[in-house]
Motif scaffolding. Structure first.
Motif, PDB file in Angstrom:
ATOM      1  N   ARG A 132       0.817  -1.210   0.000  1.00  0.00           N
ATOM      2  CA  ARG A 132       0.000   0.000   0.000  1.00  0.00           C
ATOM      3  C   ARG A 132       0.857   1.268   0.000  1.00  0.00           C
ATOM      4  N   VAL A 133       1.966   1.256   0.761  1.00  0.00           N
ATOM      5  CA  VAL A 133       2.752   2.491   0.908  1.00  0.00           C
ATOM      6  C   VAL A 133       4.080   2.408   0.154  1.00  0.00           C
ATOM      7  N   TRP A 134       4.180   1.438  -0.778  1.00  0.00           N
ATOM      8  CA  TRP A 134       5.460   1.119  -1.423  1.00  0.00           C
ATOM      9  C   TRP A 134       6.191   2.347  -1.956  1.00  0.00           C
ATOM     10  N   HIS A 135       5.459   3.248  -2.609  1.00  0.00           N
ATOM     11  CA  HIS A 135       6.149   4.358  -3.281  1.00  0.00           C
ATOM     12  C   HIS A 135       6.629   5.432  -2.322  1.00  0.00           C
ATOM     13  N   ARG A 136       6.056   5.448  -1.122  1.00  0.00           N
ATOM     14  CA  ARG A 136       6.602   6.414  -0.160  1.00  0.00           C
ATOM     15  C   ARG A 136       7.046   5.701   1.110  1.00  0.00           C
ATOM     16  N   LEU A 137       7.557   4.470   0.940  1.00  0.00           N
ATOM     17  CA  LEU A 137       8.036   3.711   2.090  1.00  0.00           C
ATOM     18  C   LEU A 137       9.328   4.308   2.616  1.00  0.00           C
ATOM     19  N   ASN A 138       9.359   4.652   3.908  1.00  0.00           N
ATOM     20  CA  ASN A 138      10.618   5.072   4.521  1.00  0.00           C
ATOM     21  C   ASN A 138      10.813   4.286   5.809  1.00  0.00           C
ATOM     22  N   TYR A 139      11.904   4.580   6.512  1.00  0.00           N
ATOM     23  CA  TYR A 139      12.214   3.765   7.685  1.00  0.00           C
ATOM     24  C   TYR A 139      11.101   3.803   8.726  1.00  0.00           C
ATOM     25  N   LEU A 140      10.506   4.994   8.912  1.00  0.00           N
ATOM     26  CA  LEU A 140       9.476   5.113   9.946  1.00  0.00           C
ATOM     27  C   LEU A 140       8.230   4.296   9.616  1.00  0.00           C
ATOM     28  N   THR A 141       7.745   4.411   8.360  1.00  0.00           N
ATOM     29  CA  THR A 141       6.556   3.637   8.011  1.00  0.00           C
ATOM     30  C   THR A 141       6.864   2.143   8.069  1.00  0.00           C
ATOM     31  N   ALA A 142       8.081   1.766   7.622  1.00  0.00           N
ATOM     32  CA  ALA A 142       8.447   0.345   7.666  1.00  0.00           C
ATOM     33  C   ALA A 142       8.455  -0.162   9.108  1.00  0.00           C
ATOM     34  N   CYS A 143       8.972   0.680  10.030  1.00  0.00           N
ATOM     35  CA  CYS A 143       8.963   0.301  11.451  1.00  0.00           C
ATOM     36  C   CYS A 143       7.537   0.102  11.940  1.00  0.00           C
ATOM     37  N   ALA A 144       6.665   1.064  11.601  1.00  0.00           N
ATOM     38  CA  ALA A 144       5.277   0.975  12.047  1.00  0.00           C
ATOM     39  C   ALA A 144       4.630  -0.293  11.512  1.00  0.00           C
ATOM     40  N   ILE A 145       4.904  -0.597  10.240  1.00  0.00           N
ATOM     41  CA  ILE A 145       4.323  -1.789   9.620  1.00  0.00           C
ATOM     42  C   ILE A 145       4.827  -3.059  10.311  1.00  0.00           C
ATOM     43  N   CYS A 146       6.135  -3.121  10.559  1.00  0.00           N
ATOM     44  CA  CYS A 146       6.706  -4.322  11.174  1.00  0.00           C
ATOM     45  C   CYS A 146       6.201  -4.511  12.601  1.00  0.00           C
ATOM     46  N   VAL A 147       6.065  -3.405  13.334  1.00  0.00           N
ATOM     47  CA  VAL A 147       5.571  -3.514  14.704  1.00  0.00           C
ATOM     48  C   VAL A 147       4.101  -3.944  14.695  1.00  0.00           C
ATOM     49  N   ALA A 148       3.295  -3.323  13.823  1.00  0.00           N
ATOM     50  CA  ALA A 148       1.868  -3.658  13.784  1.00  0.00           C
ATOM     51  C   ALA A 148       1.651  -5.107  13.363  1.00  0.00           C
TER      52      ALA A 148
END
Lengths: 186, 197
Positions: free
Chosen positions: A105-121
């Motif tokens: 869903r967020v591939w084109h604006r994936l950054n470290y913070l969103t990736a962290c949020a995704i991995c934690v969730a």
């Protein structure tokens, strides 16, 4: 599903197996050993996406079920699915799919913070949402007791989510795999 | 490195068809859970012990299958001891042991290859729409990849060790994934070029 997809699924199932022999890191304060294997679902979902990531987990667990000692500590065989912590194994599939789905869903604006949020969730929130009630149900203990029992693993899992997120973001830069698959499989 | 947990033998338990054993195991475990009774659990424990004896397995084999689950079982036992009583603790822990031992009996007496084969046949019979050949390809590729990934990981660890980076997970994981993805891509091209597809 192309041959390439199948090869990637097989590769990440194999990476899961390799993570079992990754040197365990000791948490300085608690002394709980954290093995790298539970990083596998996050990496599979975040690098391959929902479909291939989830299937990589299914393949890995199928190989464990038919008796290969691929879980950390050399565990394997059908018996592991009847222990009190079996819910976390099934939760790996759920986590990989969820992390893959969110990453797509967020591939084109994936950054470290969103990736962290995704991995934690996905890798902690959803994983525990499957594993904790499961162990409460099969071990006949109240939900709160199962939750307390899983608490010592939480700090280690947070560390793993942070590492996995960094890996996902870095691999995305040098080997992006998700947009191409989204174009071919849909 | 990739040996399965199978113990060779020629007992009736070894010779029984893997599909039959899987079905029996499913029925057995469901029954033990649904009936939810200490007496049933004790009886099914005796049944499992009989199965081990019939397969010519030693207590040592039962112990190796149970040992990895030991700590979770101890924790469950203690939790039940605190929350309920000693009887419940014994029952719940004992039931886990019976289920794990029953499932391990399947693993101990069945070769992984036979289990995969019967699984493939079963899937094909279940529905012709299930791509059994692709599943077989994925399984054999994965079995090939496991030693490969371990070798690559060892190489990278040595390389990063010489740079003093061996304790940084990122310095191991990123090269591992990128390098093996590249290999996987080449392999996919090779498979397609040979029209195995």
């Amino acid at each position: 599903m192309t041959t390439r997809d199948i090869v990637f699924i097989a590769l990440f199932a194999a990476i899961m197996a390799a993570l079992a022999v990754f040197p365990p890191v000791m948490l300085p304060l608690l002394g709980v050993p954290i093995t790298a294997q539970s990083m596998g679902p996050m990496l599979a979902g975040g690098v391959l996406g929902a479909r291939r990531g989830g299937l990589a987990m299914v393949l890995f667990l199928a190989l464990v079920a038919i008796g290969l000692p691929l879980l950390s500590g050399g565990r394997g065989g059908f018996g592991v699915f009847f222990g009190p912590t079996a819910g976390y194994l099934i939760g790996w599939i759920v986590a990989a799919v969820a992390i893959g789905w969110m990453t797509e869903r967020v591939w084109h604006r994936l950054n470290y913070l969103t990736a962290c949020a995704i991995c934690v969730a996905g890798g902690i929130g959803l994983l525990y949402a499957v594993g904790v009630p499961w162990s409460a149900a099969v071990a006949n203990v109240p939900l709160s007791a199962a939750l307390i029992g899983s608490a010592p693993f939480l700090p280690g899992d947070v560390v793993k989510a942070l590492i996995a997120a960094a890996v996902i973001v870095t691999v995305r830069r040098s080997y992006p795999l998700i947009p191409r698959s989204a174009a071919t499989s849909r | 490195m990739l040996s399965d947990l199978h113990v060779p033998g020629n007992s009736p338990v070894h010779r029984a068809r893997p599909g039959v054993k899987l079905a029996l195991l499913a029925v057995f475990c469901t029954a033990v859970f649904i009936l939810d009774d200490p007496l049933v659990t004790a009886m099914s424990g005796a049944l499992v012990a009989l199965g081990y004896a019939a397969a010519g397995l030693r207590p040592r084999h039962a112990w190796t299958s149970l040992r990895p689950a030991l700590w979770p079982l101890v924790i469950v036992f203690l939790a039940q001891l605190v929350l309920a009583d000693a009887g419940t603790a014994m029952f719940v822990t004992g039931r886990f042991a019976v289920l794990i031992l029953a499932a391990s009996l399947l693993t101990l007496t069945t070769r992984a290859v036979d289990l995969t084969d019967s699984l493939r046949v079963g899937l094909e019979r279940l529905s012709p729409r299930i791509p059994a050949d692709r599943i077989a390809l994925a399984v054999s590729l994965c079995l090939r990849f496991i030693p490969l990934v371990r070798t690559v990981l060892e190489d990278i660890r040595r390389a990063q060790w010489s740079r003093g980076l061996e304790r940084r997970p990122l310095a191991l994981l990123v090269p591992l994934i990128v390098r093996t993805l590249r290999t996987a891509d080449e392999m996919a091209e090779a498979i397609e070029a040979r029209s195995v597809e």
